[in-house]
Design an enzyme around this catalytic site. Structure first.
Site, short mmCIF file in Angstrom:
data_model
loop_
_atom_site.label_atom_id
_atom_site.label_comp_id
_atom_site.label_asym_id
_atom_site.label_seq_id
_atom_site.Cartn_x
_atom_site.Cartn_y
_atom_site.Cartn_z
N GLU A 266 -50.98 -50.21 18.81
CA GLU A 266 -51.11 -51.06 20.00
C GLU A 266 -51.02 -52.54 19.64
OE1 GLU A 266 -50.54 -49.53 22.43
OE2 GLU A 266 -51.36 -47.52 22.16
N TYR A 344 -39.38 -41.39 20.48
CA TYR A 344 -40.18 -41.90 19.37
C TYR A 344 -39.57 -41.49 18.03
CZ TYR A 344 -44.13 -43.13 22.46
OH TYR A 344 -44.93 -43.69 23.42
ZN LIG Z 1 -46.47 -47.15 21.86
#
Ligand SMILES: [Zn+2]
Length: 694
Positions: A266, A344
């Site tokens: 994050e 991802y």
């Molecule tokens: Zn992320």
């Protein structure tokens, strides 16, 4: 977002009344003189005495919340407008989705005693489609409440808090709750923690790693773009990364591994996604780049990056069948295991391959340039390609197009290997093939040759441009073994034999048969029937359920789950895992030379059908009925493993692992006896975490 269009500024005075789910707002909007703007406001909010030049133009119900659209017909020299509005926002939480392990409940906006969560999609401030905003946000909240938003926090003499962010933002968040606030300087940035209960030790751990990671990423990528980074504890389980803060659920923040997994991820989003914004029309590159520079980088620091990449590729092989595949250009956000494996996984491999082509120094130089050039602006894969091509380090023509626009993955195979002794040493000739349908991928394929009596492998890369191509290497000593892509540096569809059987293969299957144990106790049978019913509901796969006494043999054309320690077909699985040392003795399961009793422990074993590599066979040797609901809930989180043991009713994981890969087709034995691969060159992580300050 409109590139080049001016940023709209909001001066917001907000009074929150959590008990009544209400807010009162005064917003002074600043815009370019004479602009005619349309803004959206949550339909539950009422404008008080709107100015004459503001008119309601439509009501809309197709967004996250019902909305009213208003038009401002500004006078030619008008640059500001003040709006007052108030109302009730309480959209509650969506149901928790169970199919997909990565999902959380969501809210379109809530003002309640437990806390306040307002995002751009809540339409809690006048939102103009496609425009960036900057803001000051003055907040009035009940005693002991604290607010959080982007940017810098300022405390007025009367104790009121305001937030200020002058850089272009995509939206404005307003989070509030009775927080305990912790803060500490980390260089020129303030590290902060907002916790819902007093917990100095927990806050200290976060403030410490915030400082460490900010220092590491400042050095690697260029200066962090905001004046603070805050950990904010949410009142439901989330894993959100906002500009300059992260909103994590109460369970999540107390998991010790989060500090070095989700949390740095994050933080890195502040570079990618939260200051260089994503041009979603070109696909979302930011998740993959953030994951590569957080998750992958941390794995490389620990020396486990190879397994991490193999798991990414296995995930792709298991979950992304042809029908579920799509190009990176179409990825926006993950909503399933297959979209995660592409958005991802494949994107991380794209950046990994780019790094291998350029070398670490040029790769980092490109990232820094990209960050500098597109900070607080929107960028897509095209802008990334332009920056990296502009480095003039390597020929990248076709590289981005191939990995971003094309669906699918290369399927690499070794066709033949020949060796010959020559006057001046040895010659090795390898023919590589790409088996996928369609054109050849252009790839730089790593090779490692183990030579007789030489500790270090000979490593090289060959440029493959055709679907079948021969490469010849001159070697100083007798080659004993050839390994193709031994460190999983290429994005490709792995052959089944390269990867150990794992639960992911079973969870990713499109056709599944659950075989229930007829001989089990009534209570266990009932628990398995409940489990079967819930799996049937929650999955997109076609799931059949049968009792073992109604089957003569197992079907060959699908993944099979054998349920229960006394399942009649357990010997089929035990035979498939004979090479791994798995046995069944007196009702017990022997695994890693330990004995487990399914009446007490839950043993989960993944195998492949004998002689058939396409379908998985999994045995849930678990007869403790009380443990089954928890087991069903937990298993999707352990999908990369080949074997698992759980104990208790919770149940708690006791043992987990992957079977070793015994016969990879990417390893070619050239000696009579199998020998291990020689040592590969050691690799460095892109950055090292500085030591803690205390
Ligand atoms: Zn992320």
């Amino acid at each position: 977002m409109g590139q080049g269009e001016s940023v709209i500024h909001h001066d917001l005075d907000v009074r929150l009344h959590p008990g009544d789910h209400r807010l009162d707002v005064t917003d002074r909007i600043r815009f370019t003189a004479g602009e005619s703007l349309v803004f959206y406001l949550n339909a539950a909010l009422t404008l008080e005495a709107p100015p004459d030049n503001v008119e309601l133009v439509s009501q809309e119900t197709n967004g996250a919340v019902p909305a009213k659209a208003y038009r401002i017909s500004a006078a030619p020299d008008q640059t500001t407008l003040t709006l007052r509005y108030s109302g009730l926002i309480d959209h509650g939480l969506s149901e928790e989705a169970t199919e997909y392990a990565g999902s959380f409940p969501q809210s379109a906006g809530v003002i309640a005693d437990e806390g306040v969560f307002l995002a751009g999609s809540s339409l809690w401030y006048p939102h103009v489609e496609g425009r960036y905003v900057s803001f000051t946000l003055n907040t009035v909240v009940p005693a002991r409440w604290q607010t959080v938003s982007q940017g810098a926090r300022q405390l007025a003499d009367d104790g009121r808090v305001s937030w200020r962010e002058r850089h272009a933002q995509e939206e404005i968040y307003l989070i509030a709750a009775p927080f305990h606030v912790y803060s500490r300087p980390a260089g020129r940035v303030q590290a902060m923690a907002f916790l819902r209960a007093e917990d100095t030790a927990l806050a200290d751990r976060y403030l410490e790693v915030t400082a460490q990671y900010l220092a590491m990423y400042n050095r690697l990528l260029g200066p962090y773009p905001y004046t603070k980074f805050a950990l904010v504890e949410n009142f439901w389980e989330t894993g959100y990364g906002m500009p300059s803060f992260t909103l994590l659920g109460p369970t999540v923040i107390r998991l010790p591994f989060i500090l070095h997994s989700s949390y740095p991820h994050e933080i890195v989003h502040n570079w990618w996604g939260n200051s260089v914004y994503v041009d979603y029309r070109q696909g979302n590159w930011a998740e993959g780049l953030t994951s590569y520079l957080a998750d992958h980088l941390i794995q490389q620091q620990r020396g486990t990056a190879l397994i991490f990449r193999r798991n990414l590729l296995q995930h792709y092989a298991d979950f992304v069948s042809e029908g579920r595949d799509f190009p990176l250009a179409e990825f926006t956000a993950r909503h399933s295991s297959s979209s995660e494996a592409v958005g991802y996984g494949k994107t991380q491999m794209l950046f990994h391959m780019l790094r291998q082509r350029l070398g670490d120094e040029a790769f980092v130089r490109g990232l820094r340039r990209f960050y500098r050039q597109y900070q607080f602006k929107q960028a897509g894969f095209a802008e990334l390609a332009e920056v990296f091509q502009g480095l003039d380090e390597a020929d990248l023509s076709g590289f981005f197009e191939q990995w971003v626009q094309r669906t699918g993955a290369p399927e690499l195979q070794v066709k033949t290997v020949e060796t010959a002794e020559q006057d001046d040493g040895w010659r090795l000739t390898v023919v590589l093939q790409q088996q996928q349908p369609g054109a050849a991928y252009r790839m730089s394929v790593p090779l490692a040759v183990t030579l007789k009596g030489v500790e270090q492998a000979v490593q090289t890369r060959v440029e493959m441009k055709q679907k079948q191509q021969a490469f010849s290497l001159r070697l100083d000593a007798k080659p004993m073994r050839l390994d193709v892509d031994p460190q999983f540096d290429l994005f490709r569809r792995l052959s089944r034999a390269e990867i150990p059987p794992a639960l992911s293969q079973a969870f990713g299957a499109e056709r599944v048969l659950l075989v229930l144990p007829a001989a089990a106790a009534a209570e266990t049978r009932a628990a398995y029937e409940t489990l079967a019913a819930s799996w049937r509901q929650g999955q997109s796969a076609e799931v059949d359920v049968r009792y073992d006494d109604t089957l003569i043999s197992l079907p060959d054309d699908r993944t099979v789950w054998l349920l229960g320690g006394a399942n009649r077909f357990a010997p089929v699985l035990v035979a498939a895992l004979a090479e791994q040392g798995v046995e069944q003795r007196d009702g017990q399961v022997v695994l890693n030379q330990r004995h487990f009793d399914p009446a007490r422990d839950a043993v989960v074993l993944a195998a492949r059908r004998a002689g058939d590599n396409a379908h998985a066979l999994v045995w849930l040797a678990a007869d403790r009925a009380a443990a089954l609901p928890g087991l069903a809930r937990k298993l999707p989180h352990y999908r990369k493993y080949s074997y698992l043991v759980f104990s208790g009713d919770e149940p708690t994981n006791e043992l987990k692992g992957q079977w070793p890969v015994i016969a990879s087709p990417m390893t070619v034995r050239l000696a009579e006896q199998p020998i291990p691969m020689a040592q590969l060159e050691s690799r460095q992580a892109l950055a090292q975490l500085p030591t803690a300050s205390r």
